[in-house]
Design a protein around this motif. Structure first.
Motif, PDB file in Angstrom:
ATOM      1  N   ALA A 118     -53.574  62.375 -59.084  1.00  0.00           N
ATOM      2  CA  ALA A 118     -54.501  61.316 -59.450  1.00  0.00           C
ATOM      3  C   ALA A 118     -53.863  60.331 -60.400  1.00  0.00           C
ATOM      4  O   ALA A 118     -54.299  59.198 -60.527  1.00  0.00           O
ATOM      5  N   LYS A 119     -52.801  60.778 -61.152  1.00  0.00           N
ATOM      6  CA  LYS A 119     -52.166  59.910 -62.136  1.00  0.00           C
ATOM      7  C   LYS A 119     -50.869  59.314 -61.612  1.00  0.00           C
ATOM      8  O   LYS A 119     -50.002  58.911 -62.383  1.00  0.00           O
ATOM      9  N   ALA A 120     -50.715  59.308 -60.321  1.00  0.00           N
ATOM     10  CA  ALA A 120     -49.489  58.746 -59.745  1.00  0.00           C
ATOM     11  C   ALA A 120     -49.392  57.260 -60.075  1.00  0.00           C
ATOM     12  O   ALA A 120     -50.400  56.554 -60.095  1.00  0.00           O
ATOM     13  N   PRO A 121     -48.169  56.767 -60.375  1.00  0.00           N
ATOM     14  CA  PRO A 121     -48.004  55.340 -60.669  1.00  0.00           C
ATOM     15  C   PRO A 121     -48.387  54.492 -59.459  1.00  0.00           C
ATOM     16  O   PRO A 121     -48.278  54.940 -58.314  1.00  0.00           O
ATOM     17  N   ARG A 122     -48.815  53.265 -59.716  1.00  0.00           N
ATOM     18  CA  ARG A 122     -49.340  52.405 -58.647  1.00  0.00           C
ATOM     19  C   ARG A 122     -48.476  51.151 -58.502  1.00  0.00           C
ATOM     20  O   ARG A 122     -48.127  50.502 -59.482  1.00  0.00           O
ATOM     21  N   LEU A 123     -48.132  50.868 -57.258  1.00  0.00           N
ATOM     22  CA  LEU A 123     -47.473  49.615 -56.906  1.00  0.00           C
ATOM     23  C   LEU A 123     -48.377  48.849 -55.941  1.00  0.00           C
ATOM     24  O   LEU A 123     -49.325  49.406 -55.374  1.00  0.00           O
ATOM     25  N   TYR A 124     -48.035  47.573 -55.740  1.00  0.00           N
ATOM     26  CA  TYR A 124     -48.831  46.734 -54.834  1.00  0.00           C
ATOM     27  C   TYR A 124     -47.895  46.131 -53.785  1.00  0.00           C
ATOM     28  O   TYR A 124     -46.841  45.593 -54.119  1.00  0.00           O
ATOM     29  N   ALA A 125     -48.311  46.241 -52.538  1.00  0.00           N
ATOM     30  CA  ALA A 125     -47.545  45.671 -51.425  1.00  0.00           C
ATOM     31  C   ALA A 125     -48.465  44.774 -50.608  1.00  0.00           C
ATOM     32  O   ALA A 125     -49.648  45.070 -50.439  1.00  0.00           O
ATOM     33  N   ALA A 126     -47.907  43.694 -50.103  1.00  0.00           N
ATOM     34  CA  ALA A 126     -48.700  42.738 -49.326  1.00  0.00           C
ATOM     35  C   ALA A 126     -48.831  43.206 -47.885  1.00  0.00           C
ATOM     36  O   ALA A 126     -47.876  43.700 -47.278  1.00  0.00           O
ATOM     37  N   VAL A 127     -50.016  43.062 -47.367  1.00  0.00           N
ATOM     38  CA  VAL A 127     -50.283  43.272 -45.942  1.00  0.00           C
ATOM     39  C   VAL A 127     -50.538  41.902 -45.339  1.00  0.00           C
ATOM     40  O   VAL A 127     -51.394  41.148 -45.822  1.00  0.00           O
ATOM     41  N   GLY A 128     -49.812  41.549 -44.318  1.00  0.00           N
ATOM     42  CA  GLY A 128     -50.004  40.255 -43.664  1.00  0.00           C
ATOM     43  C   GLY A 128     -50.905  40.393 -42.452  1.00  0.00           C
ATOM     44  O   GLY A 128     -50.681  41.260 -41.596  1.00  0.00           O
ATOM     45  N   ILE A 129     -51.939  39.590 -42.370  1.00  0.00           N
ATOM     46  CA  ILE A 129     -52.837  39.563 -41.209  1.00  0.00           C
ATOM     47  C   ILE A 129     -52.713  38.175 -40.583  1.00  0.00           C
ATOM     48  O   ILE A 129     -52.943  37.167 -41.245  1.00  0.00           O
ATOM     49  N   CYS A 130     -52.338  38.143 -39.324  1.00  0.00           N
ATOM     50  CA  CYS A 130     -52.093  36.877 -38.621  1.00  0.00           C
ATOM     51  C   CYS A 130     -53.040  36.766 -37.428  1.00  0.00           C
ATOM     52  O   CYS A 130     -53.083  37.658 -36.573  1.00  0.00           O
TER      53      CYS A 130
END
Length: 1190
Positions: A154-166
C-alpha cells in the motif's frame, strides 16, 4: 523497468520511453451474430484481453503463438482487427511527438491534432489527448500477473505515466472530438485497471453511432455528458469541414505576414512551422491551407513531426511540416531554402544565409485583403462586454460557437476574395475547346510589380489543378464568388470578341486613388466601411458605382438536429432501438419542414436513409435517397446507393418492382453501371507558336488557342487572306508575324490612357480598339480613336474630344462587334504580309461588304423601327448555337434595389443542355453556361418560388434555383422526352399552385409546385404530344395529328382531328396553337405551311378563316401579345431563306408587320410584360432579337 526508471528519476530527469499501442477499437462494435454467441462473451471481451503491445504481437513468430495455445488446434486470432490505413508503428510517435516520459507528479491533460495521408493523397484526421495516470510498483522488484502490475504494498512509491488516446476520423472534427475526449476524461479519472479499457471502448462505440452530417446547413448535436457536442457540416461537397478557430493565424501573425505565408503556400515552398505548443502546429497549418480554398495543397502535409522524424525536412520536394520550436536550429541547419515560420514569436525566416526572398501578393488583391480585415472583429471578449454572465455551461459554449461560426465565415469570405482577386483574369486567357492556357499573354497583362509572383505561381501543381477545374467549368467556391462579384463592365466585356480592352470605367479607376483598386470588379459583404470614389462619366452611361457592385453575402442560417441520448453501445438490441428512435425523430422533422425549405428537407432524408440502412431496411433507405432528386440532388450518395442496390435480396427486388419510385431509381443505377463513368479530360496545354506548316483545320485550332478569335467562319476568311496567291497552307513564320502584329496592336490598346475630359463623353463600357498615329484634320492635329460605338478625334496639345461619327448612324448595331474584329484582323494581315498583295488579301476579311454586294442587306423600315437590339447567347463559342427556348422571369420587388439578383432575367436554352442567363435590364450576360444534362431542351417554365423548370429530351425536368443559379433538383417521373409545361393560375390564395407537364408519349403529370409531389398522372392516346395549355379549368393538348380538350383529371372532352383529304392545311400536322376564350376562337399553325387557321371554339370541324403568311414556308411558334399574335417562322426574304416574324392583328385577321432580322428560322418567342417580344433563331444565326411592341 519501472523500478529502474524510478531509481534513475531520483538523480535527474526520467529517460524517454518508447510508447506502444495497447488497444485499437474499430466499428462495428456489435453485430447480429453477437446474439448467437451470447452477451456474456461480449461483456468479458476486454477482461480476457492481455495488455500487450500490438506491435510486439505482430512481430511474434507463429511458433510462439502455437505454443501459447496449449496444444489446441484452434486457429490463432488477433483480439482486435486493426484498420489497414493506420500505421501502428508510426502512430505512437505521433501521439507522443516529444517522447513518453514518466513523471513524479501528475500533469495536466494535453491535446494535439494529427493529419494522416495515404498514398493516394486521401487524408484522415486524429485528435490525441495525453492523460496522466498513476503507476505503482513493489519495492522488491516487478511482479506481473496477466501483463499487469501486481499491487503488493500500500505504501509503494507512485509515478505517473501518460496514456495517449487518439480518435481518428475521416473528417477534421477537431473541436468536436476534443470536446468528446474531454467528456471521456471525466469518466476516466475515477477508473482503474480493466474499467479504464471498458470505458474507452464504450466511448468509441458511442462515437461510432454518430453519422457524419451531409454537406449543407444542418449540423448534428449529441449529448456526451456533461457537454452537448456539435458536429458541423461541410458547406458543399467540394468544401472541407471547418471545425477549428480560423482566426488563430491572425492572433499569431500580422496580416502582411499572413499574406507572405499564403504566398509561400501558393508558390509551393518547403515550409516548416515551429511552436512550443503541439496543438497550434496542426491548427495553424490547417487554417493556412484553408485560406487558399478552393485551391488545394497537394504535397506532403505533416503538421507534426516527432523528434525521431526530423530528417523528413531533408525531402527535396515541396512540403508543409511542423515540429517543436526547440528543434529550430537543428532544422535550419539540415538544408537550405526552408521557410521557417515561428508561431511563438510571429516571425518568418529562411534557413539559407540570404534574406527571405518571397514575392509580394499582387498589390490590388493585397490592399483589398488588408482593408477587409480591418472590419473583422477577432476578439471574443469585446463581444461579451455588454452581455450578462450565463450560469449554464452549454449556453456559454453555444454562444461562443455561434460567434466563432460567424467569424470563420467572415475570414473565409475575405480569403476567398483574395484568391478570386489574384486569379480572376485567368479565365480571359483560357481556350476551353482545346484546353489551352496562354500563360505568356496572361503574364504580359500583369502589372510589372506583380509579375514575379505570377511567374512562380504559374509553374506550380496548385495552379495546374486550378486550371483543370476552370477548364472543366467546375462550379466551386471560386466560380460562385467570381460570378457574383463581376462588375457590369466585366459582364459586358464577356460578350465582346476581344474582352481584354480596358473600358472607360476601368480607365477612370486607374486615374483615381490607389485605395480604389480593391473595388475593381469586386463586390463583398460590408465587413468594413467602404468608400466608393466617383469619377467623371456621363450621367446617361453610368449608374452609381456602389449600386452596380454592392452585393451582400449573408451567412446562411444554420439548423441543428439533436440526436437521441446514447444507449448501451455494446448491446445489439439497444443499438437497433437507438437507430429506430433516430428514424422516428427524423420522420417528425421531415413532416414539420415547410416545402420551401427543400434543402433542409433533403438533409433529413439523407440522415434517415443512413439510419434505415443501419437497421437493414434497404428499401426504405433507397426511398429516402430517391427523395433527394426532388429536394437536393447535389448530396445524392451515388456510390452508397449502388452498394445498396447490389446488396438487395431476391425478396427485396420483388418488392422494389412494385414501388414505381424505387423501380425508376434502380433502373437508373443499372443504366449508370452499364454506361460507366465518363472520364473527364484533364489535359492542360500551354499555348505555343506552331512549328509546322498548317492546313486549314490546324490553323483554325491554333487561332482559337491563341485567343485572337473563336468564330470558325471568321478564321476561314483569315486563312484565305493569309494564303492569297500561294498554296493553301500557312508556314510557322507567317503565323508568328501575324500573331506578333496582333498582340502588339492589342498591347497598344491596353496602354491607351484617355484624360478625364475625354472619358466623360464616352459610355462606361466603351473600349478603344484602335488608335491611329497623329493626323492633320480640319479640327487640328490629333489621333483618331475607334471604339465599338464611335469614331472620335483625340486632339493634341490641349487634350480634347471631337466626335466624328457614331456607328449606330452608319450601320446596324448587330454587326458592329464583328466589323470591329474584321478591321483589326485586316490591319494585322496588312502588317504581316507587307507586300503588294496585302491590301487585296485584307479585302477577304471585308465580310459585310461581300454580303452587301452578293445579297443586298436591305433592312425594311418596319424592321429597323421595331428592332431594339440583338444579343448573342453564343458569345465565346466557336460557332453559333441554336436558341431552342426563351424564358423571361420578372424581377423581385421584395429584394434590395441594388441587388442584381432582383433584376429580371432572360433564360436562353441552347444546344446540348446549355442555359445562358442575361440580365434583362442591361442585357449583360449573368451566367454564361448552366449545364442541365446533355440533351436538347424543349421547354422552360418560371415559378414564383425562385425556380425555373426545364424540360429535356432525356425525360427529366431540371429545376434551377434562380438565387444560387444551380440545378439541384430533378423530376424523373416521365418516361419519354418532356415537351411542354404550363402552370395553372389560381385566383384563390388558399389553393395550392399546380403545374402540368407532358411528354411525347402522351403522359400528362400534375405537380404540386411546393412539394414537387405528383398529384395526378394520366395518359392521352396520340402519336406525339407536343404542347399543352390550360384555359378556364380545361387542358388543351396539341398532338400533331389532333388538338384535344381534356378535363383536368384527364377525361377527354373534345378532339379536333386532321382532315383526311390530302393537300389540306392541316395535313402537315399542327405545330402550335392559341386559344381565345373571350372570342371563342382557336388559332392553329403548321410547321410545313405558311398559313394560320382560325376555328370557332364551338365548331372544330373546319377553320372558318385562313391568313396567308407571305413568303412563309412553315410556322414554328406563336404567342399572344396584347391584341396581336406574333408568329415565328422560316421564310424567304430577298431570295434567301431567313427567319421571319409576322405580327397579326387579332380583330382584323390581317398581317400588320413582317420582321426580318434572323438569318435562320425563328424557333422561340417570349413576351416581356407585353412591352417587348424576344425571338430566338436556329443554329446558322443563333441570335436573340429584342422587338418593341406597339
Amino acid at each position: 523497468m519501472i523500478s529502474s526508471v524510478h531509481q534513475h528519476g531520483r538523480s535527474g530527469d526520467f529517460p524517454l520511453l518508447d510508447p506502444e499501442v495497447l488497444q485499437v477499437h474499430v466499428p462495428p462494435f456489435v453485430t447480429k451474430e453477437d446474439l448467437v454467441t451470447g452477451s456474456q462473451t461480449l461483456s468479458n471481451f476486454n477482461r480476457t484481453q492481455r495488455r500487450r503491445s500490438f506491435i510486439k504481437k505482430k512481430r511474434e513468430k507463429p511458433v510462439a503463438a502455437l505454443e501459447s495455445n496449449n496444444g489446441n488446434n484452434d486457429p490463432v486470432t488477433e483480439d482486435i482487427s486493426v484498420p489497414k490505413d493506420i500505421d501502428l508503428i508510426g502512430l505512437p510517435q505521433l501521439c507522443f511527438p516529444g517522447g513518453l516520459q514518466v513523471a513524479n507528479e501528475s500533469k495536466a491533460d494535453h491535446f494535439h491534432f494529427l493529419v494522416f495521408t495515404d498514398v493516394f493523397g486521401n487524408r484522415t484526421y486524429g485528435v490525441v489527448v495525453q492523460h496522466y495516470r498513476p503507476v505503482q510498483f513493489p519495492h522488491d522488484g516487478n511482479h506481473y500477473q496477466n501483463g499487469q502490475v501486481h499491487w503488493t504494498s500500500a505504501k509503494a512509491p507512485r509515478l505517473y505515466a501518460a496514456v495517449g488516446i487518439c480518435v481518428i476520423s475521416k473528417y477534421a472534427y477537431y473541436n468536436a472530438l476534443k470536446d468528446c475526449l474531454s467528456c471521456l476524461l471525466l469518466q476516466l479519472k475515477s477508473c482503474r485497471g480493466n474499467d479504464f479499457e471498458d470505458k474507452v471502448k464504450e466511448f468509441a462505440a458511442k462515437l461510432a453511432l454518430v453519422p457524419s452530417p451531409p454537406p449543407g446547413q444542418l449540423h448534428l448535436m449529441f449529448n456526451m455528458k456533461p457537454l452537448q457536442i456539435v458536429l458541423p457540416s461541410r458547406e458543399d461537397l467540394d468544401s472541407p469541414v471547418v471545425d477549428l478557430d480560423l482566426h488563430l493565424p491572425f492572433l499569431c501573425f500580422k496580416p502582411k505576414q499572413v499574406l507572405q505565408i499564403i504566398t509561400c503556400i501558393l508558390t509551393e515552398q518547403r515550409i516548416v512551422l515551429l511552436s512550443s505548443d503541439w496543438a497550434l502546429l496542426t491548427l495553424i497549418a490547417e487554417s493556412l491551407v484553408l485560406f487558399i480554398h478552393p485551391l488545394q495543397w497537394q504535397h506532403t502535409f505533416v503538421p507534426i513531426l516527432s523528434r525521431l522524424m526530423l530528417d523528413f525536412v531533408m525531402a527535396p520536394t515541396s512540403f508543409l511540416m511542423g515540429c517543436h520550436v526547440n528543434h529550430f536550429d537543428e532544422v535550419a541547419a539540415e538544408t537550405d531554402d526552408l521557410i521557417l515560420i515561428n508561431i511563438d514569436n510571429g516571425s518568418i525566416s529562411s534557413s539559407s544565409s540570404r534574406e527571405l526572398d518571397i514575392p509580394d501578393v499582387p498589390l490590388g488583391a493585397a490592399e483589398c485583403f488588408m482593408s477587409r480585415l480591418k472590419g473583422v472583429q477577432m476578439y471574443y471578449d469585446l463581444k461579451l462586454s455588454h452581455l450578462g454572465s450565463s450560469t449554464e455551461l452549454n449556453d456559454l459554449r453555444m454562444q461562443r460557437r455561434q460567434w466563432q461560426q460567424r467569424l470563420n465565415w467572415q475570414i473565409q469570405q475575405v480569403t476567398l476574395e483574395l484568391i478570386v482577386n489574384i486569379f480572376r483574369e485567368v479565365n480571359n486567357h483560357l481556350n476551353y475547346e482545346h484546353r489551352v492556357f496562354n500563360s505568356e499573354e496572361f503574364q504580359k497583362t500583369r502589372e510589372p510589380a506583380d509579375q514575379p509572383f505570377y511567374k512562380m505561381v504559374l509553374e506550380t501543381h496548385i495552379f495546374h489543378s486550378f486550371l483543370k477545374a476552370r477548364l472543366n467549368r467546375k462550379m466551386d467556391a471560386f466560380t460562385r464568388m467570381e460570378l457574383s462579384t463581376r462588375s457590369e463592365a466585366h459582364r459586358m466585356k464577356l460578350m465582346l470578341e476581344s474582352p481584354r480592352r480596358p473600358t472607360m470605367q476601368e480607365m477612370a479607376r486607374k486615374c483615381s486613388s490607389p485605395e480604389n483598386r480593391c473595388f475593381k470588379g469586386i463586390s463583398m459583404p460590408d465587413l468594413a466601411d467602404q468608400r466608393i470614389h466617383d469619377f467623371p462619366v456621363s450621367k446617361s452611361s453610368l449608374k452609381k458605382l456602389e449600386s452596380e457592385t454592392a452585393l451582400k453575402i449573408p451567412l446562411k442560417p444554420i439548423k441543428t438536429c439533436k440526436l437521441p441520448d446514447f444507449p448501451s453501445p455494446l448491446v445489439y438490441h439497444h443499438v437497433q432501438s437507438y437507430y429506430t428512435e433516430c428514424i422516428v425523430l427524423l420522420s417528425k422533422a421531415v413532416s414539420s419542414v415547410p416545402p420551401e425549405s427543400s434543402a433542409l428537407l433533403a438533409r433529413y432524408y439523407y440522415l434517415r436513409g443512413l439510419m434505415n440502412m443501419m437497421l437493414g431496411k434497404r428499401l426504405d433507405a433507397l426511398s429516402d435517397f430517391q427523395n433527394l432528386y426532388k429536394t437536393d440532388i447535389g448530396i445524392f450518395p451515388a456510390d452508397l446507393v449502388k452498394k445498396l442496390v447490389d446488396s438487395l435480396a431476391q425478396e427485396e427486388w420483388l418488392q422494389a418492382e412494385k414501388r414505381s419510385e424505387l423501380k425508376r431509381l434502380i433502373s437508373k443505377v443499372k443504366k449508370d453501371n452499364e454506361t460507366g463513368l465518363v472520364k473527364s479530360d484533364d489535359r492542360v496545354t500551354n499555348f505555343a507558336l506552331p512549328k509546322k506548316h498548317m492546313q486549314l483545320d490546324d490553323f483554325v485550332k491554333r487561332i482559337q488557342e491563341s485567343g485572337i478569335v473563336k468564330d470558325i467562319g471568321t478564321i476561314h476568311r483569315l486563312f484565305d487572306a493569309l494564303t492569297v496567291g500561294q498554296q493553301k497552307q500557312i508556314d510557322p513564320e507567317t503565323f508568328k508575324m501575324f500573331y506578333t502584329f496582333w498582340k502588339e496592336t492589342e498591347a497598344e490598346a491596353q496602354d491607351v490612357h484617355l484624360p478625364a475630359e475625354v472619358i466623360e463623353h464616352l459610355d462606361k463600357n466603351e473600349s478603344v480598339y484602335k488608335l491611329s498615329r497623329s493626323v492633320k484634320t480640319n479640327h487640328g492635329v490629333g489621333k483618331i480613336a475607334m471604339t465599338q460605338r464611335r469614331l472620335f478625334l483625340l486632339t493634341e496639345g490641349r487634350p480634347g474630344y471631337i466626335e466624328i461619327t457614331a456607328f449606330r448612324d452608319i450601320e446596324d448595331p448587330q454587326y458592329m462587334q464583328q466589323a470591329l474584329t474584321n478591321v483589326l484582323l485586316m490591319d494585322a494581315v496588312v502588317g504581316c504580309l507587307q507586300s503588294q498583295k496585302a491590301i487585296y488579301a485584307a479585302t477577304k476579311l471585308a465580310f459585310f461588304d461581300k454580303m452587301k454586294y452578293e445579297v443586298p442587306m436591305m433592312v425594311s423600315k418596319t424592321t429597323s423601327e421595331t428592332l431594339k437590339r440583338k444579343i448573342n447567347p453564343s458569345a465565346g463559342q466557336t460557332a453559333p448555337q441554336a436558341v431552342d427556348v426563351l424564358l423571361y422571369t420578372p424581377g423581385h420587388l421584395n429584394l434590395s434595389e441594388v441587388d442584381e439578383d432582383a433584376n429580371p432575367k432572360l433564360w436562353c436554352a441552347l444546344s446540348d443542355g446549355k442555359v445562358v442567363v442575361f440580365d434583362a435590364t442591361s442585357w449583360s450576360m449573368r451566367q454564361n453556361c448552366i449545364q442541365v444534362g446533355t440533351s436538347k431542351l424543349n421547354c422552360m417554365l418560371g415559378l414564383e418560388q425562385n425556380q425555373v423548370w426545364i424540360g429535356s429530351q432525356d425525360c427529366t425536368i431540371y429545376i434551377i434555383n434562380t438565387v444560387s443559379m444551380s440545378c439541384n433538383k430533378q423530376l424523373t417521373d416521365h418516361r419519354s422526352e418532356v415537351t411542354d409545361m404550363v402552370i395553372e393560375d389560381s385566383n384563390d390564395k388558399f389553393s395550392q399552385t399546380q403545374a402540368y407537364s407532358c411528354s411525347a408519349d402522351g403522359t400528362i403529370i400534375t405537380w404540386d409546385v411546393f412539394t414537387l409531389k405528383v398529384k395526378n398522372q394520366f395518359h392521352v392516346e396520340c402519336q406525339r404530344l407536343t404542347s399543352i395549355k390550360i384555359f378556364r379549368g380545361t387542358l388543351w393538348c396539341c398532338a400533331g395529328e389532333c388538338i384535344m380538350e381534356l378535363r383536368k383529371n384527364g377525361i377527354p372532352y373534345r378532339r379536333m382531328l386532321l382532315p383526311d383529304q390530302p393537300g389540306d392545311i392541316a395535313a402537315a400536322g399542327f405545330s402550335c396553337f392559341q386559344l381565345f376564350i373571350d372570342r371563342e376562337q382557336l388559332w392553329t399553325a403548321s410547321a410545313e405551311r405558311g398559313e394560320l387557321c382560325i376555328w370557332h371554339a364551338k365548331d372544330l370541324s373546319k377553320p372558318f378563316h385562313k391568313i396567308q403568311l407571305q413568303d412563309c414556308t412553315g410556322v414554328s411558334c406563336m404567342i399572344k401579345v396584347k391584341n396581336q399574335i406574333w408568329v415565328g417562322s422560316r421564310g424567304i426574304s430577298q431570295g434567301k431563306s431567313r427567319g421571319k416574324i409576322y405580327v397579326v392583328d387579332i380583330e382584323k385577321h390581317s398581317v400588320e408587320k413582317e420582321l426580318v432580322a434572323h438569318s435562320d428560322a425563328v424557333q422561340a418567342l417570349c413576351s416581356v410584360e407585353d412591352r417587348y417580344v424576344l425571338s430566338g433563331s436556329s443554329c446558322e444565326d443563333g441570335k436573340v432579337a429584342i422587338w418593341k411592341v406597339e
